[in-house]
Design a protein around this motif. Structure first.
Motif, PDB file in Angstrom:
ATOM      1  N   GLY A 141     -57.137 -65.428 -50.677  1.00 54.88           N
ATOM      2  CA  GLY A 141     -55.947 -64.463 -50.345  1.00 54.88           C
ATOM      3  C   GLY A 141     -55.023 -64.809 -51.556  1.00 54.88           C
ATOM      4  O   GLY A 141     -55.450 -64.853 -52.652  1.00 54.88           O
ATOM      5  N   ARG A 142     -53.701 -64.796 -51.164  1.00 55.17           N
ATOM      6  CA  ARG A 142     -52.717 -65.485 -52.093  1.00 55.17           C
ATOM      7  C   ARG A 142     -52.568 -66.900 -52.239  1.00 55.17           C
ATOM      8  O   ARG A 142     -52.479 -67.589 -51.349  1.00 55.17           O
ATOM      9  N   ALA A 143     -52.739 -67.425 -53.407  1.00 55.73           N
ATOM     10  CA  ALA A 143     -52.812 -68.843 -53.720  1.00 55.73           C
ATOM     11  C   ALA A 143     -52.146 -69.471 -54.706  1.00 55.73           C
ATOM     12  O   ALA A 143     -52.219 -68.689 -55.880  1.00 55.73           O
ATOM     13  N   VAL A 144     -51.672 -70.597 -54.757  1.00 55.13           N
ATOM     14  CA  VAL A 144     -50.798 -71.217 -55.701  1.00 55.13           C
ATOM     15  C   VAL A 144     -51.491 -72.599 -55.791  1.00 55.13           C
ATOM     16  O   VAL A 144     -51.310 -73.263 -55.017  1.00 55.13           O
ATOM     17  N   PHE A 145     -51.476 -73.104 -57.158  1.00 50.46           N
ATOM     18  CA  PHE A 145     -51.849 -74.252 -57.613  1.00 50.46           C
ATOM     19  C   PHE A 145     -50.734 -74.980 -58.169  1.00 50.46           C
ATOM     20  O   PHE A 145     -50.297 -74.419 -59.150  1.00 50.46           O
ATOM     21  N   ASP A 146     -50.198 -76.070 -57.851  1.00 53.86           N
ATOM     22  CA  ASP A 146     -48.845 -76.745 -58.425  1.00 53.86           C
ATOM     23  C   ASP A 146     -49.338 -78.131 -58.777  1.00 53.86           C
ATOM     24  O   ASP A 146     -49.840 -78.854 -57.820  1.00 53.86           O
ATOM     25  N   ILE A 171     -47.732 -62.363 -42.492  1.00 61.32           N
ATOM     26  CA  ILE A 171     -48.918 -62.261 -43.316  1.00 61.32           C
ATOM     27  C   ILE A 171     -50.195 -62.900 -42.739  1.00 61.32           C
ATOM     28  O   ILE A 171     -51.372 -62.462 -42.904  1.00 61.32           O
ATOM     29  N   GLY A 172     -49.808 -64.073 -42.381  1.00 61.11           N
ATOM     30  CA  GLY A 172     -50.945 -64.848 -41.782  1.00 61.11           C
ATOM     31  C   GLY A 172     -50.556 -66.303 -41.633  1.00 61.11           C
ATOM     32  O   GLY A 172     -49.494 -66.703 -41.660  1.00 61.11           O
ATOM     33  N   HIS A 220     -55.041 -67.980 -47.539  1.00 61.78           N
ATOM     34  CA  HIS A 220     -53.482 -67.985 -48.098  1.00 61.78           C
ATOM     35  C   HIS A 220     -53.419 -69.615 -48.372  1.00 61.78           C
ATOM     36  O   HIS A 220     -53.152 -70.360 -47.426  1.00 61.78           O
ATOM     37  N   TYR A 221     -53.275 -70.073 -49.573  1.00 62.55           N
ATOM     38  CA  TYR A 221     -53.191 -71.450 -49.800  1.00 62.55           C
ATOM     39  C   TYR A 221     -52.193 -72.004 -50.809  1.00 62.55           C
ATOM     40  O   TYR A 221     -51.867 -71.310 -51.690  1.00 62.55           O
ATOM     41  N   ARG A 259     -59.873 -71.229 -41.702  1.00 61.08           N
ATOM     42  CA  ARG A 259     -59.206 -69.848 -41.908  1.00 61.08           C
ATOM     43  C   ARG A 259     -59.860 -68.849 -40.848  1.00 61.08           C
ATOM     44  O   ARG A 259     -58.992 -67.994 -40.206  1.00 61.08           O
ATOM     45  N   GLN A 260     -60.935 -69.090 -40.406  1.00 58.19           N
ATOM     46  CA  GLN A 260     -61.734 -68.188 -39.396  1.00 58.19           C
ATOM     47  C   GLN A 260     -60.969 -68.354 -38.046  1.00 58.19           C
ATOM     48  O   GLN A 260     -60.639 -67.712 -37.299  1.00 58.19           O
ATOM     49  N   VAL A 261     -60.853 -69.905 -37.595  1.00 58.58           N
ATOM     50  CA  VAL A 261     -60.213 -70.130 -36.149  1.00 58.58           C
ATOM     51  C   VAL A 261     -58.716 -69.691 -36.380  1.00 58.58           C
ATOM     52  O   VAL A 261     -58.417 -69.475 -35.221  1.00 58.58           O
TER      53      VAL A 261
END
Length: 514
Positions: A245-250, A103-104, A222-223, A213-215
């Motif tokens: 993108g797809r991100a999760v905060f825990d 995915i990345g 995605h985080y 992200r760009q580099v």
């Protein structure tokens, strides 16, 4: 720990170890290059620098792949993007699966603020093995942290004294000493790190992540943010909602609170965790060795701390276990249910006049290794919080608030209330009362709250969902103990997080795992 704006945990592996490089600085070069076009030179990782905590280079992953490290140039001052640059330290593990399924990059921030992602990601790397099947796992030392233009304040001997001081003054003389020591610490930070202090705000780190992200070559970020990493992620989403993108905060920070409200919330959270520990210990089949009832456990701890205020006991020679160090050690043990057994052993020891385990726990919180060397986690933690938080609190204000803090926690109330003076007379003004995380137009963000979390109380997850805005935050509840949910290895939580990050499956809002 004396004077943190908020309690925060060092990497938990450091605690386990205690119980059983040249620093990259600011560059003076102006540049006309397009920093987004820079190419990273990935190489085998060196041993962590002293500011990252020292130790050995990261061991290879279970499949034999090696961790790779690089540095990325970023502007020192984002208001002058063509001015001086600094270098950020990065680490990655390449995706283990088929390249066609990749995915990345999945960027991690483990919190603090002030924690080194370059040392923390390898420590927990195998926990994310499933995510690695489709992502390069990436983390970094944020600006001011570790090898990324680290904030420097005091040396190891000065920090030993700083952490031994009485952080909960009982009279005018003790109050004066605490204020003087805080002022000296803050002046040393300014003297040693004047150039970087204005540029370690969370908004600066968020802009660094967009450059990263760009580099890294990703159209979207995605985080995976944990603890303070959720605040950083929320600020990123506010600044760059279309690039999420797809991100999760825990282990979610409440973004609606100012520093005082955050400290008061932590007082309640750590008290709740202590209550849970005491109930758990006294509900075991065998007798709890540190109390007959839950209330007896808490009463005995309170008596211990009062006794230590009058007379410290043997700690890790030549240092003694003071009231402040013991409180700090107890707090560290409450970050994870896995450490409750160490808390029990530490309390048993302390009741017999031996404070070694509680001091080892306190050292881990403060970033001190077994050789007496400190990482820069405390300096970075205070610098970032003070650059972010606009309020400046006086000793008189703290004393007026003590009854409210004591009502929230008899054990931790004074400790966290007096921590509010950390930013008094700080060299750099704070940016805002609280972060702005509103992110209309962002992709969905999975927000995971733990009902037993001491450091980022559960209520913050709902506040984050509301603040992100309609259609962005998706709340998931874990009924458990400790700081965070994914690393509890609860199958329900991990299936939900993995399902979203790997396959884009968003769990139903308000899903509950237990």
């Amino acid at each position: 720990m004396p004077n943190p704006p908020r309690l925060r945990a060092a990497a938990l592996t450091a605690t386990a170890l205690l119980l059983s490089s040249v620093l990259a600085g600011c560059g003076d070069d102006s540049q006309d290059e397009d920093l987004s076009a820079q190419e990273l030179s990935w190489e085998d990782c060196p041993a962590p620098s002293p500011a990252e905590g020292g130790g050995d280079a990261p061991s290879p992953l279970a499949d034999g792949d090696k961790w790779q490290c690089a540095t990325m140039k970023t502007p020192l001052d984002w208001a002058e993007p063509k001015g001086d640059t600094i270098k950020l330290a990065l680490i990655r593990a390449r995706a283990s699966g088929d390249e066609s399924e990749r995915i990345g990059s999945l960027v991690f921030n483990f919190g603090g603020p002030g924690g080194s992602g370059v040392t923390t990601l390898p420590a927990f790397g195998e926990d994310y093995a499933k995510l690695r099947t489709r992502y390069d796992l990436v983390s970094f030392d944020p600006r001011g942290v570790g090898r990324s233009a680290p904030v420097e304040c005091q040396n190891d001997l000065q920090l030993d004294a700083f952490f031994q001081q009485d952080a909960t003054p009982d009279d005018a003389a003790e109050r004066s000493t605490l204020l003087d020591n805080t002022k000296e610490f803050n002046e040393d930070c300014e003297a040693n790190s004047e150039k970087v202090l204005p540029h370690v705000r969370t908004t600066d780190a968020a802009r660094d992540m967009d450059l990263m992200r760009q580099v890294l070559g990703d159209a979207k970020l995605h985080y995976f943010g944990i603890s303070y990493g959720t605040e950083l992620g929320g600020v990123y989403a506010h600044l760059f909602p279309k690039r999420v993108g797809r991100a999760v905060f825990d282990a979610v920070v409440d973004p609606t609170q100012n520093a005082e409200q955050g400290s008061l919330g932590q007082a309640r959270g750590f008290q709740r965790a202590l209550d849970n520990y005491a109930e758990d210990c006294t509900s075991q089949v065998e007798d709890c060795p540190v109390g007959d009832t839950a209330q007896d456990v808490k009463d005995r701890i309170a008596t211990l701390l009062k006794d230590l205020d009058r007379k410290p006991i043997l700690g890790l020679p030549p240092r003694e276990l003071t009231q402040s160090a013991a409180t700090n050690g107890i707090a560290q043990a409450l970050y994870s249910q896995d450490f409750w057994e160490y808390l029990t052993e530490g309390l048993e020891q302390a009741y017999d006049g031996n404070g070694q385990i509680l001091m080892a726990l306190s050292d881990s919180m403060n970033g001190r290794n077994q050789d007496g060397e400190y990482s820069n986690i405390t300096a970075a933690n205070i610098a970032i919080n003070c650059a972010d938080d606009k309020p400046r609190y006086t000793a008189d204000h703290v004393e007026r608030k003590l009854p409210e803090f004591r009502a929230a926690s008899a054990l931790f109330g004074d400790f966290l209330a007096w921590g509010m003076i950390s930013c008094t007379d700080w060299a750099v003004p704070g940016a805002a009362d609280h972060p702005d995380v509103s992110a209309p137009g962002s992709a969905p963000i999975l927000v995971v709250g733990n009902t037993g979390d001491p450091a980022t109380p559960y209520e913050g997850a709902r506040k984050m969902v509301d603040a992100l805005g309609e259609g962005v935050g998706v709340e998931l509840t874990y009924r458990g103990q400790g700081h965070g949910a994914y690393d509890s290895k609860n199958r329900c939580v991990q299936d939900a997080v993995n399902g979203y990050l790997l396959d884009g499956r968003i769990p139903a809002a308000k899903t509950v795992c237990s």
